[in-house]
Design an enzyme around this catalytic site. Structure first.
Site, mmCIF file in Angstrom:
data_model
loop_
_atom_site.group_PDB
_atom_site.id
_atom_site.type_symbol
_atom_site.label_atom_id
_atom_site.label_comp_id
_atom_site.label_asym_id
_atom_site.label_seq_id
_atom_site.Cartn_x
_atom_site.Cartn_y
_atom_site.Cartn_z
ATOM 1 N N HIS A 35 -16.501 5.239 16.161
ATOM 2 C CA HIS A 35 -17.069 4.582 17.346
ATOM 3 C C HIS A 35 -18.214 3.659 16.963
ATOM 4 C CE1 HIS A 35 -19.774 7.832 16.416
ATOM 5 N NE2 HIS A 35 -20.707 7.238 17.141
ATOM 6 N N ASP A 94 -21.959 2.937 18.621
ATOM 7 C CA ASP A 94 -22.777 3.658 19.593
ATOM 8 C C ASP A 94 -22.931 2.888 20.908
ATOM 9 O OD1 ASP A 94 -23.207 5.892 18.007
ATOM 10 O OD2 ASP A 94 -24.986 5.025 17.063
ATOM 11 N N HIS A 144 -18.579 3.930 13.022
ATOM 12 C CA HIS A 144 -18.953 5.022 12.126
ATOM 13 C C HIS A 144 -18.356 6.339 12.587
ATOM 14 C CE1 HIS A 144 -22.105 4.817 15.196
ATOM 15 N NE2 HIS A 144 -22.313 6.106 14.998
ATOM 16 N N ARG A 149 -31.971 10.553 16.263
ATOM 17 C CA ARG A 149 -31.431 9.191 16.415
ATOM 18 C C ARG A 149 -32.189 8.388 17.453
ATOM 19 N NH1 ARG A 149 -25.521 8.238 18.877
ATOM 20 N NH2 ARG A 149 -26.504 7.173 20.620
HETATM 21 C C1 OGA Z 1 -24.626 9.218 15.751
HETATM 22 C C2 OGA Z 1 -23.455 9.614 14.974
HETATM 23 C C3 OGA Z 1 -22.817 10.670 12.907
HETATM 24 C C4 OGA Z 1 -23.299 11.776 12.041
HETATM 25 O O1 OGA Z 1 -25.659 9.905 15.642
HETATM 26 O O2 OGA Z 1 -24.567 8.186 16.427
HETATM 27 O O3 OGA Z 1 -22.385 9.128 15.216
HETATM 28 O O4 OGA Z 1 -22.823 11.846 10.887
HETATM 29 N N1 OGA Z 1 -23.688 10.487 13.991
HETATM 30 O O5 OGA Z 1 -24.127 12.567 12.498
HETATM 31 MN MN MN Z 2 -22.707 7.418 16.647
#
Ligand code: OGA
Ligand code: MN
Length: 311
Positions: A132, A134, A287, A302
Site C-alpha cells: 500500500h 499510506d 510498501h 509513525r
Molecule cells: C506503516 C507500515 C510497515 C511495517 O507503518 O505505514 O506500513 O513494517 N508499516 O511496520
Molecule cells: Mn504503511
C-alpha cells in the site's frame, strides 16, 4: 567541501524546493548520502535529527528523499516531539483514523505494534500486511511517512519498499495503454474485514470513523508533484477497482499491476536496527510489512505527512 560550497551546490541543483518554515541555524552538520545498491533508497550518515537542521542541510535531506524515495537515518535517539518536529518541516501531519493507537498526548504519532498489554493491543498490529501507499484512501493522500523503531524482534520484521516509477516505466505496452488516463478507487475498508477476521483485536469502526474513510478516486498513474516523474498509483491494500471497467476486467488488470509492481527488481528490503528512522515517499513507492513471529515484540512510531491532490 566547505559547508558554504555544499549549500550553494545543493540549492542550485534543486529548483523544485518549495519555501518552508523552519529553524535557520548557522552552520550545518557533516553528513553524507549513500545510495543503496537496490536501485532505490539511501542511507544518510552522520546526521542527528534531534538537532534543528540548517536551511542547507534540510535542502540536502529533501533532495535525497526526492532522488532515492526512501532514506534511512541510523541510530536516531530522538523523542516523539523531535520526530514530530522534523516531520512537520515537510508539511502538515495527518491524524490516523484509528485514534485507539495514537501515542498518548501525541495524536500525530500512530503506534505500529504487535504488542498486547493486559489484553489490549498497544498499536496497529498488522499495519502494512498488504502492499500500500499510506492514506491513499483520502482525497489528499500522504506525501511521505517517517517510521521510528522503538522495539524490534530478534527475527523478521523487515519492511519492503517498491519503486512505482520504475514499475510504471517497465509495464508492457498493452498494460500501460490499458491504464493510462484511468481512475482507480481507493478505500480504507478494502481489506478491513479480512484483517479483522484474521486478527480479533481490530476495532469495529464507529459511524464517525466510517465517515472519515469514504472511498475516493485517484488517477491510476500519477505525476510526482516535485520531480514530474510518473508513477503507478494503485495497490492491493487500498485499491478496490478501476472506474469504467467491467468488474472482471478491472480485477484482472489490477492483479496484473499488483504482480508487476512488486517484482524483486523494484524492491528495497529494510532490515531494521535499533533507533532507525526511515522516511519514505508515498507518491513514489508502495510498501509492505514482511511480518515477524507473533511472540516477538515489535513497536515503531509513525508520523504521516499530508501530500497534494494526485494528478
Ligand atoms: C506503516 C507500515 C510497515 C511495517 O507503518 O505505514 O506500513 O513494517 N508499516 O511496520
Ligand atoms: Mn504503511
Amino acid at each position: 567541501m566547505s559547508a558554504q560550497a555544499v549549500a550553494t551546490e545543493v540549492l542550485s541543483s534543486s529548483s523544485v524546493l518549495p519555501p518552508f518554515a523552519g529553524a535557520h541555524t548557522a552552520g550545518g552538520q557533516d553528513f553524507e548520502v549513500i545510495p543503496f545498491n537496490a536501485g532505490l533508497g539511501a542511507e544518510i550518515v552522520g546526521i542527528d535529527l534531534g538537532k534543528p537542521l540548517s536551511v542547507a542541510d534540510f535542502a540536502r535531506v529533501h533532495r535525497a528523499h526526492l532522488d532515492h524515495h526512501v532514506v534511512v537515518f541510523r541510530d536516531q535517539r530522538i523523542t516523539p516531539q523531535q520526530h514530530i518536529d522534523f516531520s512537520r518541516r515537510f508539511g502538515k501531519l495527518m491524524i490516523h483514523v484509528l485514534h485507539q493507537f495514537h501515542l498518548a498526548n501525541h495524536p500525530e504519532i500512530l503506534i505500529v505494534s504487535n504488542i498486547v498489554e493486559d489484553g489490549k493491543p498497544v498499536g496497529l498490529g498488522d499495519a502494512g500486511k498488504y502492499w500500500h501507499s499510506d492514506i491513499s484512501y483520502k482525497p489528499l493522500p500522504s506525501l511521505g511517512s517517517l517510521l521510528h523503531a522503538q522495539e524490534l524482534p530478534a527475527e523478521g520484521g523487515d519492511t519492503l519498499f517498491a519503486n512505482m516509477h520504475t514499475a510504471y516505466e517497465t509495464l508492457p505496452a498493452e498494460i500501460k495503454a490499458a491504464i493510462d488516463g484511468k481512475v482507480a478507487v481507493h478505500s480504507y475498508l478494502a481489506k478491513y474485514d479480512d484483517m479483522k477476521k484474521a486478527a480479533n483485536w481490530r476495532p469495529t469502526l464507529s459511524a464517525e470513523q466510517l465517515a472519515q474513510v469514504k472511498a475516493v478516486s485517484h488517477p491510476a498513474v500519477r505525476t510526482h508533484p516535485e520531480t514530474g516523474r510518473r508513477a503507478l498509483f494503485v495497490s492491493e491494500g487500498f485499491t478496490t477497482h478501476i472506474e469504467g471497467l467491467p468488474e472482471d476486467e478491472s480485477r484482472d488488470l489490477l492483479n496484473q499491476l499488483f504482480a508487476h509492481s512488486t517484482k524483486d527488481e523494484f524492491i528495497y528490503r529494510h532490515q531494521w536496527r535499533e533507533h532507525d528512522l526511515v522516511f519514505w515517499d508515498n507518491r513514489s513507492l508502495i510498501h509492505l510489512a514482511a511480518g515477524c513471529p507473533t511472540h516477538l515484540r515489535r513497536k515503531l512510531f509513525r508520523t504521516t505527512i499530508e501530500g497534494d491532490l494526485p494528478y
